[in-house]
Scaffold this motif. Structure first.
Motif: not given
Length: 210
Positions: A52-54, A89, A92, A95-96, A112, A116, A123-124, A129
């Motif tokens: 997960w990016y976050g 998520m 995100h 985005a991936y 990304l 984060m 990025l919500q 994004i």
């Protein structure tokens, strides 16, 4: 006498390998996935990274994974799989896959993570994004088309199903050939996760050669 000496040396040479192989135990250092998940390419040993990016741990793991991937043999396929546990998520994950479709994953994957974990952007929203993509050279219309496409939406749903089927409980986690799940908690460290992945790759390769 010479034959016995050569045999003794051979056994000594093999001993560290055997000990290394026995160090990683199913249930203790990694888990069996039952039933096993189907892989994309049955001709290769598939390694999946759930991330997960976050996730700060994923951010720290990423440079290690990037370097590790360069050492993988041609018979190993690496697959990134973003975790999807809630609505942010899901964005995100979109985005991936958008970056993958547009051919800018090598750039945007790092961007990304940076956004984060370093810049503390949450990025919500789709707007946030999109701004990140356009700031890194992606045309707005290209982003819109890919981001809202059926293909990207489908891949996000598949990623969600994959993580649930593999019983992923955190990130980063890894899966080898749809059969084995590796977590930092059981592996003991992120470095050990990669070592266990290498061990399981070799195990699957040997099984495929039989």
């Amino acid at each position: 006498m010479l034959k016995n000496w050569i045999l003794a040396l051979s056994l000594l040479a093999l001993a560290p390998v055997a000990a290394w192989a026995e160090d990683w135990q199913e249930g203790k250092h990694y888990d069996l996935i039952t039933p096993p998940l189907r892989t994309v390419d049955g001709d290769k040993v598939e390694v999946t990274e759930f991330f997960w990016y976050g996730c700060g741990h994923c951010y720290n793991f990423e440079p290690m994974v990037t370097q590790w991937k360069k050492s993988l043999a041609d018979d190993v396929a690496f697959v990134g799989s973003p975790a999807v546990w809630n609505k942010p998520m899901e964005l995100h994950a979109k985005a991936y896959y958008t970056a993958e479709v547009l051919g800018v994953l090598d750039t945007m994957h790092t961007v990304l993570f940076q956004a984060m974990n370093v810049d503390r952007k949450r990025l919500q929203s789709d707007k946030e994004i999109k701004a990140l993509f356009t700031a890194n050279g992606v045309a707005a219309e290209d982003f819109d088309k890919a981001y809202s496409s059926f293909g990207v939406g489908s891949q996000v749903r598949q990623a969600n199903s994959r993580a649930r089927a593999a019983k992923i409980t955190g990130t980063p986690e890894m899966m080898v050939n749809g059969k084995y799940r590796i977590s930092t908690r059981k592996a003991g460290s992120q470095a050990n996760m990669l070592k266990i992945a290498e061990y399981l790759i070799a195990q699957e390769r040997a099984a495929g050669a039989e």
